[in-house]
Design a protein around this motif. Sequence first.
Motif: not given
Length: 103
Positions: A49-53, A55-56, A89-91
């Motif tokens: 959840x924090x990684x996705x935040x 990246x956003x 794939x994001x970070x």
Amino acid sequence: VEPHIHRDKVLTAERMRTNRSGTLGEAIEILWESKRQLTPQTVTEAAVAMIESAVMHGVTRIRTHVDIDGIGGLRPLRGVVAARERCRHLVDLPIVAEARAAA
């Protein structure tokens, strides 16, 4: 770039009880109680959840630190490694494992 964060501890405040005395001793006790209840899965879900935040908000590289001690053992590390795999794939997510002494 986020050079220093503890992905094994993100989103843990809502699971912790209130520090009624306001002392450092009680704060450490509360943290240890929380660590005893951690599972790799709970760490993974919070870290993702924090990684996705992050990246956003434009972050593409996050160096995370993970505590390894006698209370949490390797559970926090396993959870963060799983989160890194899910978000590969994001970070870019290098992990620094920190050995900690714990009573």
